[in-house]
Design a protein around this motif. Structure first.
Motif, PDB file in Angstrom:
ATOM      1  N   ASP A   1     128.671 -39.540  50.606  1.00 19.66           N
ATOM      2  CA  ASP A   1     127.487 -39.105  49.712  1.00 19.66           C
ATOM      3  C   ASP A   1     126.675 -40.328  49.158  1.00 19.66           C
ATOM      4  OD1 ASP A   1     126.182 -37.420  47.869  1.00 19.66           O
ATOM      5  OD2 ASP A   1     127.227 -38.377  46.164  1.00 19.66           O
ATOM      6  N   GLU A   2     127.143 -41.532  49.181  1.00 18.30           N
ATOM      7  CA  GLU A   2     126.409 -42.852  48.946  1.00 18.30           C
ATOM      8  C   GLU A   2     125.766 -42.987  50.115  1.00 18.30           C
ATOM      9  OE1 GLU A   2     129.265 -45.986  47.918  1.00 18.30           O
ATOM     10  OE2 GLU A   2     129.948 -44.738  45.993  1.00 18.30           O
ATOM     11  N   LEU A   3     126.260 -43.012  51.359  1.00 21.87           N
ATOM     12  CA  LEU A   3     125.769 -43.297  52.561  1.00 21.87           C
ATOM     13  C   LEU A   3     124.511 -42.254  52.713  1.00 21.87           C
ATOM     14  CD1 LEU A   3     128.727 -44.218  54.898  1.00 21.87           C
ATOM     15  CD2 LEU A   3     127.261 -45.732  54.014  1.00 21.87           C
TER      16      LEU A   3
ATOM     17  N   ILE B   1     129.544 -30.801  48.082  1.00 22.03           N
ATOM     18  CA  ILE B   1     129.679 -32.232  47.629  1.00 22.03           C
ATOM     19  C   ILE B   1     129.142 -32.243  46.148  1.00 22.03           C
ATOM     20  CG2 ILE B   1     127.803 -33.209  48.369  1.00 22.03           C
ATOM     21  CD1 ILE B   1     129.902 -35.822  48.969  1.00 22.03           C
ATOM     22  N   GLU B   2     128.154 -31.655  46.041  1.00 21.52           N
ATOM     23  CA  GLU B   2     127.289 -31.426  44.781  1.00 21.52           C
ATOM     24  C   GLU B   2     128.180 -30.390  43.917  1.00 21.52           C
ATOM     25  OE1 GLU B   2     124.580 -33.190  44.210  1.00 21.52           O
ATOM     26  OE2 GLU B   2     124.647 -33.940  46.290  1.00 21.52           O
TER      27      GLU B   2
ATOM     28  N   LEU C   1     136.529 -40.389  50.634  1.00 26.34           N
ATOM     29  CA  LEU C   1     135.918 -40.417  51.871  1.00 26.34           C
ATOM     30  C   LEU C   1     134.587 -39.632  51.672  1.00 26.34           C
ATOM     31  CD1 LEU C   1     138.506 -39.786  54.466  1.00 26.34           C
ATOM     32  CD2 LEU C   1     137.529 -41.922  53.917  1.00 26.34           C
ATOM     33  N   TRP C   2     134.515 -38.513  50.899  1.00 29.62           N
ATOM     34  CA  TRP C   2     133.490 -37.825  50.525  1.00 29.62           C
ATOM     35  C   TRP C   2     132.556 -38.540  49.599  1.00 29.62           C
ATOM     36  CZ3 TRP C   2     131.977 -34.040  53.163  1.00 29.62           C
ATOM     37  CH2 TRP C   2     132.942 -33.241  53.969  1.00 29.62           C
TER      38      TRP C   2
ATOM     39  N   LEU D   1     136.216 -37.236  59.072  1.00 28.07           N
ATOM     40  CA  LEU D   1     135.129 -37.935  58.058  1.00 28.07           C
ATOM     41  C   LEU D   1     135.039 -39.484  58.253  1.00 28.07           C
ATOM     42  CD1 LEU D   1     136.581 -36.257  54.657  1.00 28.07           C
ATOM     43  CD2 LEU D   1     134.584 -35.575  56.088  1.00 28.07           C
ATOM     44  N   THR D   2     136.067 -39.930  58.864  1.00 34.92           N
ATOM     45  CA  THR D   2     135.927 -41.489  59.139  1.00 34.92           C
ATOM     46  C   THR D   2     135.010 -41.721  60.437  1.00 34.92           C
ATOM     47  OG1 THR D   2     138.119 -41.981  58.445  1.00 34.92           O
ATOM     48  CG2 THR D   2     137.119 -43.432  60.014  1.00 34.92           C
TER      49      THR D   2
END
Length: 182
Positions: free
Chosen positions: A129-131, A102-103, A124-125, A61-62
């Protein structure tokens, strides 16, 4: 449909690919992440790093986060005009977006489906999501690791080089004794 990695335009947008990877070496209690940003089959930006006391999923994720943040920071004029493909070999990272985990997590108060167990790596998720929502046109692709994809091999190789350099420059036995979590 736009093919992953194609140089052609997607909906009349230039195509940029962000290849990412992450991994861990439990024998040295260390994780690594890497990304490369590719346009017209040429690497235009790349970076990688090491992190102590981490997990493989956190590193995957990173790598995604670092790649997306780098694109936004270095090419702000393109986030609304380009088509971006995020490509990695982690089904965990890809499934969170592509299969809309994620939703479902957000709708379930950041708990796993049908349980009261909190989602691991929530922070991190949330960042991903924001990005993801910053880009006007973005798609996510899974690629099989260690299977000859030039840029997937490159991000994996970047992490392996950092691991080798770290082992060479540090007394690994002392590190293992200090970090008992491994």
């Amino acid at each position: 449909m736009e093919q992953m990695g194609s140089d052609t335009l997607s909906m009349n947008r230039p195509v940029y690919n962000i290849y990412t990877d992450g991994g861990c070496r439990t024998d040295i209690c260390l994780g690594g992440w890497s990304y490369v940003i590719v346009h017209k089959k040429e690497v235009i930006k790349e970076d990688s790093g090491l992190v102590e006391e981490t997990t493989n999923n956190i590193m995957e994720l990173t790598g995604v986060i670092k790649g997306m943040e780098s694109f936004i920071r270095n090419f702000p004029e393109l986030i609304k005009t380009a088509h971006v493909n995020v490509i990695c070999d982690s089904t965990y990272a890809i499934s969170g977006i592509k299969h809309k985990w994620i939703e479902k997590w957000k709708a379930n108060g950041w708990h796993k489906f049908g349980t009261k167990h909190p989602v691991k790596n929530r922070e991190l998720w949330e960042t991903i999501d924001e990005l993801n929502n910053v880009f006007a046109s973005i798609q996510w692709y899974w690629v099989r690791g260690h299977n000859g994809n030039k840029f997937n091999e490159r991000v994996d190789g970047n992490i392996q080089k950092l691991f080798k350099q770290y082992v060479k420059n540090h007394n690994v036995q002392n590190l293992q004794q200090e970090l008992q979590f491994c």
